[in-house]
Design an enzyme around this catalytic site. Sequence first.
Site, PDB file in Angstrom:
ATOM      1  N   GLY A   1      -9.648  -3.515   2.994  1.00  0.00           N
ATOM      2  CA  GLY A   1     -10.052  -3.939   4.331  1.00  0.00           C
ATOM      3  C   GLY A   1     -11.209  -3.113   4.852  1.00  0.00           C
ATOM      4  O   GLY A   1     -12.149  -3.641   5.455  1.00  0.00           O
TER       5      GLY A   1
ATOM      6  N   LEU B   1      -8.712  -0.612  -2.333  1.00  0.00           N
ATOM      7  CA  LEU B   1      -7.441  -1.322  -2.455  1.00  0.00           C
ATOM      8  C   LEU B   1      -6.760  -1.457  -1.108  1.00  0.00           C
ATOM      9  O   LEU B   1      -6.667  -0.477  -0.353  1.00  0.00           O
ATOM     10  CB  LEU B   1      -6.514  -0.565  -3.415  1.00  0.00           C
ATOM     11  CG  LEU B   1      -5.029  -0.955  -3.390  1.00  0.00           C
ATOM     12  CD1 LEU B   1      -4.830  -2.370  -3.946  1.00  0.00           C
ATOM     13  CD2 LEU B   1      -4.184   0.048  -4.169  1.00  0.00           C
ATOM     14  N   SER B   2      -6.254  -2.645  -0.807  1.00  0.00           N
ATOM     15  CA  SER B   2      -5.374  -2.860   0.336  1.00  0.00           C
ATOM     16  C   SER B   2      -6.058  -2.464   1.644  1.00  0.00           C
ATOM     17  O   SER B   2      -7.067  -3.065   2.005  1.00  0.00           O
ATOM     18  CB  SER B   2      -4.064  -2.094   0.102  1.00  0.00           C
ATOM     19  OG  SER B   2      -3.057  -2.529   0.964  1.00  0.00           O
ATOM     20  N   ALA B   3      -5.551  -1.472   2.369  1.00  0.00           N
ATOM     21  CA  ALA B   3      -6.236  -1.023   3.577  1.00  0.00           C
ATOM     22  C   ALA B   3      -7.629  -0.516   3.218  1.00  0.00           C
ATOM     23  O   ALA B   3      -8.582  -0.676   3.986  1.00  0.00           O
ATOM     24  CB  ALA B   3      -5.442   0.079   4.269  1.00  0.00           C
TER      25      ALA B   3
END
Length: 388
Positions: free
Chosen positions: A155, A150-152
């Site tokens: 990434g 999720l999210s970072a």
Amino acid sequence: MSLTRNVDLLRRLPKLDGLRFAEFGRSADASSPLEEVTGFGDNPGNLRLLAFVPPQLQKPRALVVVLHGCGQTAASYDLGAGWSTLAEHYGFALLMPEQQRINNGNTCFNWFNPEDTARDSGEARSIREMIAHMIETHRVDPRRIFITGLSAGGGMTSVMLATYPEVFAAGAVIAGLPYGIATNLREALDGMFHSPARPARELGDLVRRASNHRGPWPKMSVWHGSADRTVNPGNANEIVKQWLDLHDLPDVPMAETNIDGYPRQAWWNKDGETLVESYAITDMAHGTPLGLADNDQRYGVEGAFLIEAGISSSYHIAKFFGLTGWIPDAAKKAEAKPTPARSPAPHLARSIRAAIAEEPAEPKREEAGGFDLGQIITRALTAAGLMK
């Protein structure tokens, strides 16, 4: 707000991070079965290894790597997204690397830092070492390694799929970003808030340059809320473009369906295997979508950046990975040798007939035209084992 002011804001507020603007607010929870493993190998990224291996594992054995978002811990994200529950239900090993505040004040994985996003370097190398440890220790099939975040963490999922594509069979990015679009904080913020469009070939080349691998490439599942104000939803399109280029697939979806009320696009190869899929969670903000799974189970707990949306992303991702068809051995045996409830009717009928035959005739009752039916039924029920 200008990009310069965004950068300044990030520097001035210690609890503000590059992928979310609030603390998760949930500490490592005792309800998570994750256990820390030390001494797993080289750890240049200084990450923690937390894992859960249920007692029964499907064969061949599989491993799912799950990367939490900023401000979260491995245990808090596990509790929220329900991955250890899925691991136990479907018999796969779970690896949840954890960021430390000494590396990033908001516990974000450093998905844009060149030292952490290159093959055999920094955090990417640490996660690769963890995977190797899990494969050796738990006899995981190297062909059944999957990753999501999720999210970072999304990434960093892109980072791992790009830098070690030969390791993974598939990946899933939730509210994340494509690989290689940022090498510093300013570029990261630009990607997060504006998601500038790039040519598909350029995006694909960013991944091709990350290793010597030339295919086959991992499968990719992309999830993003259309009302996300932290990571621009345009990033989902960029991730899809990146992986369509790698798989040499057309821009136009091969199928557009509706899953649990949300649009899903899919692309597959000549054998009909889905290689890229994308879910747009309408009107959802930044976070992981939660809801009932196809098996009517609920995986995870609603919280900050864990959003009730009526669709279980964790379950559907596990399904995309091919992990949800497994049935535990005990259940298989029960299915193979069912023990149906025996009807007492035949035995009871025989008992009644025997009781009638044994009943002594009484003149008065014969004159009345019958037997003492109550006694006969009581005797029959006792003989059939239905009355004591």
